[in-house]
Design a protein around this motif. Sequence first.
Motif, PDB file in Angstrom:
ATOM      1  N   SER A 176      19.164 -16.191  36.584  1.00 50.61           N
ATOM      2  CA  SER A 176      19.285 -16.039  35.131  1.00 50.61           C
ATOM      3  C   SER A 176      20.754 -15.919  34.759  1.00 50.61           C
ATOM      4  O   SER A 176      21.624 -15.742  35.622  1.00 50.61           O
TER       5      SER A 176
ATOM      6  N   ILE B 120      14.057 -14.184  23.671  1.00 50.78           N
ATOM      7  CA  ILE B 120      13.022 -15.093  23.156  1.00 50.78           C
ATOM      8  C   ILE B 120      13.621 -15.980  22.069  1.00 50.78           C
ATOM      9  O   ILE B 120      13.475 -17.201  22.095  1.00 50.78           O
TER      10      ILE B 120
ATOM     11  N   ALA C  97       6.627 -19.341  27.103  1.00 41.51           N
ATOM     12  CA  ALA C  97       6.419 -18.597  28.355  1.00 41.51           C
ATOM     13  C   ALA C  97       7.230 -19.234  29.467  1.00 41.51           C
ATOM     14  O   ALA C  97       7.897 -18.558  30.253  1.00 41.51           O
TER      15      ALA C  97
ATOM     16  N   THR D  57      11.064 -18.579  28.844  1.00 43.99           N
ATOM     17  CA  THR D  57      11.535 -17.195  28.967  1.00 43.99           C
ATOM     18  C   THR D  57      11.153 -16.564  30.286  1.00 43.99           C
ATOM     19  O   THR D  57      11.714 -15.554  30.680  1.00 43.99           O
ATOM     20  N   GLY D  58      10.157 -17.172  30.980  1.00 42.96           N
ATOM     21  CA  GLY D  58       9.687 -16.551  32.208  1.00 42.96           C
ATOM     22  C   GLY D  58       8.775 -15.355  31.941  1.00 42.96           C
ATOM     23  O   GLY D  58       8.415 -14.631  32.865  1.00 42.96           O
ATOM     24  N   LEU D  59       8.418 -15.123  30.676  1.00 46.65           N
ATOM     25  CA  LEU D  59       7.524 -14.001  30.363  1.00 46.65           C
ATOM     26  C   LEU D  59       6.090 -14.514  30.276  1.00 46.65           C
ATOM     27  O   LEU D  59       5.847 -15.631  29.828  1.00 46.65           O
ATOM     28  N   SER D  60       5.139 -13.680  30.685  1.00 49.27           N
ATOM     29  CA  SER D  60       3.736 -14.067  30.601  1.00 49.27           C
ATOM     30  C   SER D  60       3.290 -13.979  29.142  1.00 49.27           C
ATOM     31  O   SER D  60       3.903 -13.296  28.324  1.00 49.27           O
TER      32      SER D  60
ATOM     33  N   ARG E 178       2.830 -10.546  27.781  1.00 52.03           N
ATOM     34  CA  ARG E 178       4.052  -9.810  27.423  1.00 52.03           C
ATOM     35  C   ARG E 178       4.716 -10.434  26.188  1.00 52.03           C
ATOM     36  O   ARG E 178       5.396  -9.757  25.427  1.00 52.03           O
ATOM     37  N   LEU E 179       4.547 -11.772  26.067  1.00 51.74           N
ATOM     38  CA  LEU E 179       5.215 -12.476  24.977  1.00 51.74           C
ATOM     39  C   LEU E 179       4.631 -12.128  23.618  1.00 51.74           C
ATOM     40  O   LEU E 179       5.366 -11.949  22.648  1.00 51.74           O
TER      41      LEU E 179
ATOM     42  N   ARG F 244       5.924  -9.186  21.701  1.00 45.99           N
ATOM     43  CA  ARG F 244       7.331  -9.404  21.333  1.00 45.99           C
ATOM     44  C   ARG F 244       7.436 -10.387  20.168  1.00 45.99           C
ATOM     45  O   ARG F 244       8.232 -10.204  19.252  1.00 45.99           O
TER      46      ARG F 244
ATOM     47  N   THR G  56       9.399 -18.367  36.945  1.00 43.60           N
ATOM     48  CA  THR G  56       8.085 -17.743  36.941  1.00 43.60           C
ATOM     49  C   THR G  56       8.129 -16.271  37.330  1.00 43.60           C
ATOM     50  O   THR G  56       7.156 -15.554  37.118  1.00 43.60           O
ATOM     51  N   GLY G  57       9.208 -15.813  37.929  1.00 45.67           N
ATOM     52  CA  GLY G  57       9.276 -14.444  38.422  1.00 45.67           C
ATOM     53  C   GLY G  57       8.606 -14.264  39.776  1.00 45.67           C
ATOM     54  O   GLY G  57       8.722 -13.216  40.399  1.00 45.67           O
TER      55      GLY G  57
END
Lengths: 353, 353
Positions: A270, A299, A315, A318-321, A324-325, A328, B251-252
């Motif tokens: 990142s 985001i 998703a 940002t790499g967020l699920s 979680r998104l 936000r 993806t983490g």
Amino acid sequence: MTDLENLVAVSLLPPWCWLRAAERLRAGDTAEATLQHLLAAHWRDQPDKASTLHTRAAAAIRRAHEQGIAAVAWSDARYPAALTTIIDPPPVIWVRGAIDALSAHAVAIVGSRAGSPYALAVAERIAADLAARGIVIVSGLARGVDSAAHRGALTCGTTVAVLGSGVDVLYPPEHAPLAREIEHDGAVISELVPGTPPQPWFFPLRNRIISGVSRAVVVVEAGEKSGSLITARCALEQGRDVLAVPGNVLTGRNRGAHALLRDGAKIVESADDILEELQIAVQPRARQAGSDAPAADPILACLTPGEPSDLDAIAERTGLSASRLLPRLLELELQGSVARIGGGRFVRVDSSC
Amino acid sequence: MTDLENLVAVSLLPPWCWLRAAERLRAGDTAEATLQHLLAAHWRDQPDKASTLHTRAAAAIRRAHEQGIAAVAWSDARYPAALTTIIDPPPVIWVRGAIDALSAHAVAIVGSRAGSPYALAVAERIAADLAARGIVIVSGLARGVDSAAHRGALTCGTTVAVLGSGVDVLYPPEHAPLAREIEHDGAVISELVPGTPPQPWFFPLRNRIISGVSRAVVVVEAGEKSGSLITARCALEQGRDVLAVPGNVLTGRNRGAHALLRDGAKIVESADDILEELQIAVQPRARQAGSDAPAADPILACLTPGEPSDLDAIAERTGLSASRLLPRLLELELQGSVARIGGGRFVRVDSSC
């Protein structure tokens, strides 16, 4: 003859002269003496070479001026400080756009021209995140990773493109609109006199400028023989940091990047990894409009104002699920930074990062 | 009382006793003296603890024998040499299958239980390639990467599963057939007395055995809190090499593996990277049948005899493009090692690797 004319004349000599020219300029020779020395050493048998060069140089400067292209000589206060530290700085750089973009902290992001969707997403995201923190993103305007990096940077900040042709000869041609966007806050630069068509041998030379104006080079997807490895080698020779993004080991697309990691390049997941490595103190950056911009949000950084994105796309970027998104995104919606539109898509509604 | 009975009795004490037991055994104490010492230090108030333990130990050994499970004590010549070098070797290991599988060069492959298709493909491929070179593949029989590694190894060689339960209590239950395949040439082992059900706290303990019997641990896809990172830490404490396969940064899923790379783990793209790092001299290996097997071929290594694969699947497993694969497959077809069957699929027709 002005210094600029003499230096443009030097840059009209073949590339193998430029290192010698840089050595003499560094030793304190004037631009005129440097040109005279090179002509005496290699073109003794062409006594009218000097006047031909001067005529061409004066014409190039005049034409550039008419086209709004700045010619920035080595001796010019606006010449990028970082570029003066390399062994073979260009005698002149030609600039379209905002020349002061070259004086900020800069990071180069380079990679495969045939970038995979993964590589393009990573390049765009890292570029956006760094640009949102005030870092200028440098790349080569090529297809694939380069243009993804420029586009990512444009969503939140400033970017610089270094060409392997004159700044008025855009290659690939479909990137002309991208170049115009880049010029708005950033710059399109080249050491090649305007009008010079792209040639294969200009691109490896151009790579030393990409790394030369940057604090670090980040390689995103490079096969075993990628041109990005040339940029990485230039960076090492110039004392810049080299970092690489890892990826799939089954496709062969990342062999070059993984070889860099094996040789000691820092691994990048990142923008934070890059900032940490460079120890650059950065702050969320307001747009030049001076608006009261909110702090950079990862985001928001991944959303281009006016371009709707669905949840999956956000998703991925940002790499967020999704779980979680969604909360936000709701927060951002309540802040008025994001609007929910048809088809379960979201769009950024402000223009600050 | 035999040494074995005394050591089984020690292993019936709680895990926090095992390190103390190992210290005393290493210092030259007999199994009996070690047990007596522990009982005197911690169970002084339970004078019948010794006889209870002995009764349970004798019964466990008898039942194991009836089930074809070998009990290999620390003092047994068959006890894996590598395991004697760790700080807290199990007093006894219980073995189903071929105990001599534990005396070959071994490499552990571990990773996410919820492995992505990419992680499973990489684990299977690296395991198959290493197994084809005579390396025993060690893993934990868990879902995801572990079982992919075992399956990959089974296509060409030998594998060892280390359980977090007794070797007769298979977890997850759907891996019982896989365990039977593993036992054929390899082994299913545990330090836990047969009949012990899986408990969450056994798995971190089990991880030290996975690394302990191995020369190196290869981590394939591990998130930030993956149990594989415990195995990696054990490996470092035991002086084993730690290697990691890179992957997607968006993806983490690879944060743990990338953190290992950042901390100095070697990057792995293929089995060759591991062999090079370990400097293990290996040779293509014939099956135990002693057939005149041809040299290991990376394409054959990726094909399970009798299981048809289409070109895309072979391309993904080998990392070769279709245009490079087709001429190689034709060669293998002419050699009689591969047959082309319906639906554009290929099948391996011999049983040697």
